[in-house]
Design a protein around this motif. Structure first.
Motif, PDB file in Angstrom:
ATOM      1  N   ASN A   1       0.846  -1.190   0.000  1.00 50.92           N
ATOM      2  CA  ASN A   1       0.000   0.000   0.000  1.00 50.92           C
ATOM      3  C   ASN A   1       0.889   1.250   0.000  1.00 50.92           C
ATOM      4  OD1 ASN A   1       0.685   0.592   2.784  1.00 50.92           O
ATOM      5  ND2 ASN A   1      -0.742  -1.034   3.358  1.00 50.92           N
TER       6      ASN A   1
ATOM      7  N   LEU B   1       1.160   2.489  -6.273  1.00 50.35           N
ATOM      8  CA  LEU B   1       0.532   2.026  -5.015  1.00 50.35           C
ATOM      9  C   LEU B   1      -0.638   2.918  -4.629  1.00 50.35           C
ATOM     10  CD1 LEU B   1       3.706   1.082  -2.929  1.00 50.35           C
ATOM     11  CD2 LEU B   1       2.079  -0.490  -3.990  1.00 50.35           C
TER      12      LEU B   1
ATOM     13  N   ASP C   1      -4.404   1.571  -4.084  1.00 45.82           N
ATOM     14  CA  ASP C   1      -5.226   1.900  -2.897  1.00 45.82           C
ATOM     15  C   ASP C   1      -6.569   2.471  -3.341  1.00 45.82           C
ATOM     16  OD1 ASP C   1      -3.161   1.166  -1.220  1.00 45.82           O
ATOM     17  OD2 ASP C   1      -2.700   3.201  -0.500  1.00 45.82           O
TER      18      ASP C   1
END
Ligand code: NAD
Length: 390
Positions: free
Chosen positions: A161, A370, A374
């Protein structure tokens, strides 16, 4: 790297693969066989004719961490590198160390396990560690590599993440080492040519991108199917290619995302393990991307970029190659070079000579993907359009 001719020439040079070392003890570090090859006058003459070839260029000395299937591919590809060499190994399996150290002539003093690799800080034979382990381990391992004062090359996804990605970036910055992500396509010839053509206006204004990234996952017991090791399902593993591809093919950063998920096998794809996600990205110039990420279908490896004057298609687009690409004007015919060979030579130049990649491969680039992942997961959950600020 200006013209297509220069570019082809540079690629041919990369393919020559003459390993030269520049070890701190002043020795060449070459084996007798390598020396014989390096001293072959024909090779030297051919090399002297090229622009990029520099026998005195420093060699990036790399320790590979995680000796699994992708590391095997990287290790084989590195045998053709002229600017990077395997000088260290990190594994939790002693039998693998035994096998690999013989195969790649790595001395015992450069072999580590997951408990003691912090000792790399006392090892002058290693400049960088290439982390090729399951996704959820990347963060801690990269932070430890940085603390040992070594550059980190980390496989994709950089972490599981954006929060983890931020921590990794900060740790590398603090330790004054560089963080790179194994985005091998950023050095691939067809990909770079399409980016060049787009920048030259050949396709007009980019308006639409389609990315299809998927394969049928095999063994359900592998780490890719364990959320605590993978961080997610197909999106983390293969969907990321369409995310990254949408960005470099359109040439802008997306400003919103919407996404929908489907599961044909909820027993296998449990909570947090995505099987199939379709997602859409909106770009500031008005372009949209429509992408598919899946673990339930094969033969999905296709990029398509459409502008108001022309198009580019890559099929396959991100596999190990050969990549096949064409535009509205015809096929591109670039010689196939093992992606990881070019990647590691180029990364050596980035880390040791400060070269700038045409499409960045740094921690910031990994972090952007990332943030989009997310947001895709958040969009699936909420069913709403999620704004992005990259
Ligand atoms: P793999 O399972 O073949 O190898 C993983 C390695 O990590 C093994 O050697 C394993 O022993 C080791 N490992 C260390 N700690 C572990 C733990 N706690 N649990 C499980 N394994 C552990 O996987 P792979 O296909 O080599 O993937 C490794 C990384 O490389 C992943 O991040 C993946 O996304 C990436 N990858 C990138 C590409 C690419 O083209 N860039 C291709 C394949 C994989």
């Amino acid at each position: 790297m200006g013209s297509r001719r220069d570019f082809l020439q540079n690629l041919t040079i990369s393919a020559m693969g003459i390993p030269f070392l520049n070890l701190k003890d002043g020795s060449s570090g070459l084996t007798p066989e390598e020396n014989a090859f390096a001293n072959n006058p024909e090779e030297t003459e051919a090399a002297a004719k090229t622009d990029e070839y520099d026998p005195h260029a420093p060699i990036l000395r790399v320790a590979l961490m995680g000796l699994g299937s992708y590391a095997s591919r990287v290790a084989e590809a590195m045998q053709q590198c002229k600017k990077a060499k395997i000088t260290g190994l990190i594994s939790g399996t002693p039998s693998k160390i035994q096998e690999w150290k013989k195969k790649y002539s790595v001395p015992d003093k450069n072999c580590y396990n997951y408990e003691n690799f912090d000792q790399l800080k006392n090892n002058p034979d290693i400049d960088a560690v290439y982390v090729i382990t399951p996704n959820a381990l990347h963060k801690e391992q990269v932070i430890r590599v940085a603390a040992a004062g070594k550059h980190a090359i980390c496989e994709k996804p950089m972490a599981i993440n954006a929060k983890e990605g931020e921590e990794m970036k900060a740790a590398c910055k603090k330790a004054n080492v560089k963080l790179l992500v194994g985005y091998r396509m950023h050095f691939e010839a067809n990909t770079l040519e399409i980016i060049r053509l787009r920048n030259a206006g050949e396709f007009g204004k980019p308006l639409f991108f389609q990315g299809l990234s998927g394969f049928k996952i095999g063994n359900p017991n592998q780490w890719r199917m364990k959320k605590e090791l993978s961080g997610g399902g197909a999106m983390m593993d293969i969907g990321i290619y369409s995310i990254n591809g949408a960005r470099y093919m359109i040439g802008e950063e997306p400003v919103w995302v919407t996404a929908q998920e489907t599961k044909t096998d909820p027993a296998m794809f449990t909570e947090g393990l995505d099987e199939t996600i379709i997602f859409q990205l909106g770009f500031p110039g008005g372009a949209v991307a429509s992408c598919l990420s899946t673990y339930s279908m094969n033969y999905l490896d296709r990029f398509f970029l459409n502008g108001d004057k022309g198009f580019a298609e890559m099929n396959p687009s991100t596999g190990y190659g050969p990549i096949k690409a064409r535009t509205n004007k015809g096929e591109l015919n670039f010689m196939h070079i093992t992606h990881q060979t070019t990647q590691m030579d180029e990364m050596a130049a980035i880390l040791l000579e400060g070269k700038k990649a045409i499409v960045p491969v740094d921690g910031e680039e990994g972090l952007k993907d990332l943030k989009i992942i997310d947001a895709i997961y958040a969009a699936v959950k909420s069913g709403t359009k999620i704004p992005l600020a990259l």
